[in-house]
Design a protein around this motif. Structure first.
Motif, PDB file in Angstrom:
ATOM      1  N   ASP A 129       0.776  -1.069   0.017  1.00  0.00           N
ATOM      2  CA  ASP A 129      -0.099  -0.032  -0.107  1.00  0.00           C
ATOM      3  C   ASP A 129       0.749   1.316   0.051  1.00  0.00           C
ATOM      4  O   ASP A 129       0.190   2.248   0.029  1.00  0.00           O
ATOM      5  N   HIS A 130       1.982   0.966  -0.038  1.00  0.00           N
ATOM      6  CA  HIS A 130       3.193   2.347  -0.220  1.00  0.00           C
ATOM      7  C   HIS A 130       3.266   2.771  -1.443  1.00  0.00           C
ATOM      8  O   HIS A 130       3.328   1.786  -2.398  1.00  0.00           O
ATOM      9  N   ASP A 204     -17.283   3.836   4.062  1.00  0.00           N
ATOM     10  CA  ASP A 204     -16.969   3.669   5.397  1.00  0.00           C
ATOM     11  C   ASP A 204     -15.683   2.723   5.733  1.00  0.00           C
ATOM     12  O   ASP A 204     -16.034   1.568   4.990  1.00  0.00           O
ATOM     13  N   ALA A 205     -15.033   3.136   6.539  1.00  0.00           N
ATOM     14  CA  ALA A 205     -14.042   2.155   6.820  1.00  0.00           C
ATOM     15  C   ALA A 205     -14.125   0.606   7.090  1.00  0.00           C
ATOM     16  O   ALA A 205     -13.719  -0.207   6.875  1.00  0.00           O
ATOM     17  N   ASP A 206     -15.291   0.529   8.211  1.00  0.00           N
ATOM     18  CA  ASP A 206     -15.694  -0.772   8.420  1.00  0.00           C
ATOM     19  C   ASP A 206     -16.425  -1.786   7.328  1.00  0.00           C
ATOM     20  O   ASP A 206     -16.012  -2.586   7.121  1.00  0.00           O
ATOM     21  N   ILE A 207     -17.068  -0.920   6.265  1.00  0.00           N
ATOM     22  CA  ILE A 207     -17.560  -1.626   5.128  1.00  0.00           C
ATOM     23  C   ILE A 207     -16.371  -1.944   4.184  1.00  0.00           C
ATOM     24  O   ILE A 207     -16.339  -3.013   3.632  1.00  0.00           O
ATOM     25  N   ARG A 208     -15.381  -1.236   4.171  1.00  0.00           N
ATOM     26  CA  ARG A 208     -14.201  -1.529   3.463  1.00  0.00           C
ATOM     27  C   ARG A 208     -13.464  -2.713   3.966  1.00  0.00           C
ATOM     28  O   ARG A 208     -13.273  -3.610   3.060  1.00  0.00           O
ATOM     29  N   LEU A 209     -13.307  -2.677   5.054  1.00  0.00           N
ATOM     30  CA  LEU A 209     -12.776  -3.878   5.721  1.00  0.00           C
ATOM     31  C   LEU A 209     -13.504  -5.092   5.581  1.00  0.00           C
ATOM     32  O   LEU A 209     -12.946  -6.144   5.295  1.00  0.00           O
ATOM     33  N   ALA A 210     -14.769  -5.112   5.712  1.00  0.00           N
ATOM     34  CA  ALA A 210     -15.589  -6.373   5.554  1.00  0.00           C
ATOM     35  C   ALA A 210     -15.379  -6.844   4.120  1.00  0.00           C
ATOM     36  O   ALA A 210     -15.243  -8.132   3.858  1.00  0.00           O
ATOM     37  N   ARG A 211     -15.723  -5.890   3.468  1.00  0.00           N
ATOM     38  CA  ARG A 211     -15.559  -6.213   1.749  1.00  0.00           C
ATOM     39  C   ARG A 211     -14.143  -6.872   1.475  1.00  0.00           C
ATOM     40  O   ARG A 211     -13.864  -7.855   0.908  1.00  0.00           O
ATOM     41  N   ARG A 212     -12.965  -6.373   2.111  1.00  0.00           N
ATOM     42  CA  ARG A 212     -11.792  -6.741   1.723  1.00  0.00           C
ATOM     43  C   ARG A 212     -11.555  -7.983   2.244  1.00  0.00           C
ATOM     44  O   ARG A 212     -10.964  -8.932   1.544  1.00  0.00           O
ATOM     45  N   ILE A 213     -12.005  -8.301   3.625  1.00  0.00           N
ATOM     46  CA  ILE A 213     -11.648  -9.779   4.184  1.00  0.00           C
ATOM     47  C   ILE A 213     -12.416 -10.749   2.996  1.00  0.00           C
ATOM     48  O   ILE A 213     -11.766 -11.766   2.690  1.00  0.00           O
ATOM     49  N   SER A 225      -7.039 -14.250   8.789  1.00  0.00           N
ATOM     50  CA  SER A 225      -6.005 -13.717   9.835  1.00  0.00           C
ATOM     51  C   SER A 225      -5.130 -13.006   8.986  1.00  0.00           C
ATOM     52  O   SER A 225      -4.309 -12.063   9.255  1.00  0.00           O
ATOM     53  N   SER A 226      -4.579 -13.396   7.885  1.00  0.00           N
ATOM     54  CA  SER A 226      -3.309 -12.940   7.393  1.00  0.00           C
ATOM     55  C   SER A 226      -4.086 -11.522   6.438  1.00  0.00           C
ATOM     56  O   SER A 226      -3.241 -10.488   6.446  1.00  0.00           O
ATOM     57  N   VAL A 227      -5.277 -11.342   6.090  1.00  0.00           N
ATOM     58  CA  VAL A 227      -5.948 -10.125   5.748  1.00  0.00           C
ATOM     59  C   VAL A 227      -5.981  -9.185   6.826  1.00  0.00           C
ATOM     60  O   VAL A 227      -5.735  -7.943   6.747  1.00  0.00           O
ATOM     61  N   LEU A 228      -6.504  -9.725   7.896  1.00  0.00           N
ATOM     62  CA  LEU A 228      -6.431  -8.592   9.172  1.00  0.00           C
ATOM     63  C   LEU A 228      -4.962  -8.180   9.450  1.00  0.00           C
ATOM     64  O   LEU A 228      -4.927  -7.059   9.813  1.00  0.00           O
ATOM     65  N   VAL A 235      -2.208  -1.674   5.328  1.00  0.00           N
ATOM     66  CA  VAL A 235      -3.061  -1.033   4.569  1.00  0.00           C
ATOM     67  C   VAL A 235      -3.883  -0.067   5.302  1.00  0.00           C
ATOM     68  O   VAL A 235      -3.917   1.252   4.700  1.00  0.00           O
ATOM     69  N   LYS A 236      -4.378  -0.062   6.538  1.00  0.00           N
ATOM     70  CA  LYS A 236      -4.704   0.981   7.201  1.00  0.00           C
ATOM     71  C   LYS A 236      -3.751   2.333   7.472  1.00  0.00           C
ATOM     72  O   LYS A 236      -4.102   3.505   7.117  1.00  0.00           O
ATOM     73  N   PRO A 237      -2.587   1.843   7.844  1.00  0.00           N
ATOM     74  CA  PRO A 237      -1.536   3.198   8.069  1.00  0.00           C
ATOM     75  C   PRO A 237      -1.365   3.988   6.822  1.00  0.00           C
ATOM     76  O   PRO A 237      -1.200   5.004   6.672  1.00  0.00           O
ATOM     77  N   ALA A 238      -1.029   2.891   5.639  1.00  0.00           N
ATOM     78  CA  ALA A 238      -1.115   3.783   4.560  1.00  0.00           C
ATOM     79  C   ALA A 238      -2.201   4.549   4.090  1.00  0.00           C
ATOM     80  O   ALA A 238      -2.031   5.588   3.202  1.00  0.00           O
ATOM     81  N   PHE A 239      -3.426   3.916   4.416  1.00  0.00           N
ATOM     82  CA  PHE A 239      -4.731   4.730   3.991  1.00  0.00           C
ATOM     83  C   PHE A 239      -4.584   6.165   4.601  1.00  0.00           C
ATOM     84  O   PHE A 239      -4.684   7.136   3.987  1.00  0.00           O
ATOM     85  N   GLU A 240      -4.147   6.070   5.833  1.00  0.00           N
ATOM     86  CA  GLU A 240      -4.037   7.340   6.473  1.00  0.00           C
ATOM     87  C   GLU A 240      -2.863   8.410   6.057  1.00  0.00           C
ATOM     88  O   GLU A 240      -3.132   9.667   6.163  1.00  0.00           O
ATOM     89  N   ASP A 241      -1.854   7.591   5.618  1.00  0.00           N
ATOM     90  CA  ASP A 241      -0.857   8.625   5.259  1.00  0.00           C
ATOM     91  C   ASP A 241      -0.799   8.976   3.727  1.00  0.00           C
ATOM     92  O   ASP A 241      -0.224  10.080   3.655  1.00  0.00           O
TER      93      ASP A 241
END
Ligand SMILES: Nc1nc2c(ncn2[C@@H]2O[C@H](COP(=O)(O)OP(=O)(O)OP(=O)(O)O)[C@@H](O)[C@H]2O)c(=O)[nH]1
Ligand SMILES: O=P(O)(O)OC[C@H]1O[C@H](OP(=O)(O)OP(=O)(O)O)[C@H](O)[C@@H]1O
Length: 495
Positions: A129-130, A204-213, A225-228, A235-241
């Protein structure tokens, strides 16, 4: 000149708070200038370049066409947003609605660098995600080629083994619209600079995570577990950065992604306006080109074909002329009118403009009279005969016009606008007869840019309605690509 009416329309849409659409920092761009006056999506001539793609992208007609005409640059749309935000769905909806244009989808994912054997061994520690995970140089190169209307080979990336297929590529041809989609397409300034419109899909981030899993588990062979783990570490830090900070570059932000039909409809409407707007229409705001569809292009293809039979030429010319006449009538003023329907309800309608007449430039213009009569019952039709003197000179020979023409709106009929000399002579006469310039609507099938310049410069308040603007004039002042001697072909005197 900015597209004021559309900007206004979009701004008033914002003002009206269209539910669920935030048009932040709305900058509605103008497509890049064409290389020549002929380079228009609505210009005639060989069909625009074909755009083919693999399963993800769209082709408008299924046929691979080789770029063969100088066109204006494609309209580039960037679509960004967090992982699994619904970017693909939004792109698919735009592509589907732009069905009569050639659209190609380029995924930023295709430009993942691909891991070395060593990196692959510990792929779980690699940050996909970088921005450095992408080969942005290659992306720029491909986009540059497409903008120059050249075909490109786009790499194919395999998410299951984090590698590029070394031998296979996706061949993508140039097109009217290029959609570049990916989590970081707004990060790099050079990539952003390629875009005429930037859309951020904000889900929304929750919806995105659920879809991603769900997606990574089903489609990319990952464990939950590897996705999480990947999500929390990268994924989350790069989204924020990187992803979230790039949202500020967006022209349009779509909340709820693909569920937001209103937003997608408005975006498509804007893109259509941009694509349908010939540059001459921007210079001369009173030039109207009937919105091009494949149906209209198909009819032009038939009548322009030198081998078409006379009955077919007449049939398809008549169909096109009818569309032009209807379009032209749409520019007449109207008055409000209330009526009562059979259900007893009041319908707030409009009444057609009454004081009308047609004037045909003999003889080709006479081919447009039937369509005008079919639309306006009992309309008076005057005639003007202009004789061609030499190659580029015209002389008014004869006219017969309704007595009260000065009180009427005039629909001037001539299927071909070449140098503009015949039209100018006719318009001059109408003005001398007392018809105000702004009450003249000149209807024609094809126009040369030279003719448009000539007529619009002299008569800036008159309106021109045409169905295609051609490339230009030949040395003999014939419209190119044109359709030959219209009158002879229509009336069967071409032997
Ligand atoms: N584990 C793993 N993840 C990868 C790899 N390559 C890309 N990714 C992930 O793929 C994501 C990029 O794809 P998305 O933007 O989620 O996909 P998309 O289909 O475009 O998303 P939407 O259409 O918005 O649903 C990034 O968040 C990366 O973490 C890989 O080789 N391995
Ligand atoms: O813009 P211009 O350069 O003046 O050219 C356009 C004129 O040429 C064609 O008529 P043409 O003289 O061929 O006669 P026709 O109507 O008998 O076909 C056409 O119908 C216009 O009247």
């Amino acid at each position: 000149m900015p597209d004021k009416s559309m900007d206004d329309a979009m701004e008033s849409a914002v003002g009206a708070h269209f539910s669920g659409l935030r048009l932040e920092a709305l900058r509605l761009p103008t497509p890049s200038a064409p290389s020549s006056p002929s380079s228009s999506s609505s210009s005639a001539g060989p069909l625009a370049n074909g755009a083919l793609s693999n399963g993800a992208a769209v082709h408008a007609n299924g046929a691979e066409l080789v770029p063969n005409s100088p066109l204006r640059q494609p309209f580039v749309i960037g679509v960004s947003g967090g992982t699994a935000s619904g970017k693909t769905t939004v792109c698919d909806m735009i592509i589907q609605q732009l069905h009569d244009h050639r659209v190609v989808l380029i995924n930023q994912d295709s430009f993942y660098r691909g891991l070395t054997a060593e990196e692959s061994a510990s792929a779980q520690d690699y940050n996909f995600d970088h921005p450095d995970a992408f080969d942005t140089e290659q992306l720029l190169e491909c986009m540059g080629q497409l903008k120059r209307a050249l075909p490109v080979n786009v790499p194919i990336y395999d998410f299951t083994n984090h590698r590029r297929c070394s031998e296979r590529f996706r061949k993508v041809n140039a097109s009217d619209v290029i959609i570049l989609e990916g989590i970081l397409v707004f990060h790099d300034q050079s990539v952003r600079n390629l875009m005429d419109m930037k859309i951020f899909v904000d889900t929304d981030a929750d919806i995105r995570l659920a879809r991603r899993i769900k997606r990574d588990n089903l489609e990319r062979g990952r464990t939950v577990s590897s996705v999480l783990d990947q999500y929390g570490r990268f994924v989350k830090p790069a989204f924020e950065d990187f992803v979230l900070p790039s949202k500020k570059y967006a022209d349009v932000i779509i909340p709820r992604g693909g569920d937001n039909h209103v937003a997608v409809d408005l975006i498509v409407q804007h893109i259509r306006t941009k694509l349908g707007m010939h540059d001459l229409c921007k210079i001369f705001p009173n030039v109207y080109v009937v919105q091009s569809t494949f149906q209209i292009r198909g009819m032009h293809t038939l009548i322009r074909d030198r081998d078409v039979t006379t009955p077919d030429f007449v049939f398809y010319s008549d169909r096109l002329i009818r569309l032009i006449v209807e379009h032209g009538l749409g520019h007449l003023p109207f008055t409000e009118k209330q009526i009562v329907t059979p259900t007893g309800s009041v319908y707030m309608g409009v009444d057609f403009c009454k004081k009308l007449c047609g004037v045909s430039i003999v003889r080709s213009g006479e081919s447009m009279e039937n369509a005008l009569r079919a639309c306006c019952k009992g309309i008076k039709i005057g005639k003007i005969l202009i004789h061609r003197v030499g190659d580029n000179g015209q002389q008014l020979i004869y006219h017969k016009l309704p007595m009260d023409i000065a009180e009427r709106h005039v629909l001037l009929l001539d299927p071909v606008l070449g140098t503009g000399n015949s039209a100018s002579q006719a318009i001059d006469l109408l003005i001398r007869k007392g018809v105000p310039e702004e009450r003249i609507i000149f209807l024609n099938l094809i126009s040369a840019p030279e003719g448009i310049h000539c007529v619009c410069k002299r008569f800036p308040r008159l309106k021109i309605v045409t169905s295609e603007i051609d490339s230009g004039l030949s040395e003999e002042f014939r419209v190119i690509p044109g359709l030959g001697e219209y009158g002879d072909r229509y009336f069967g005197t071409d032997n």
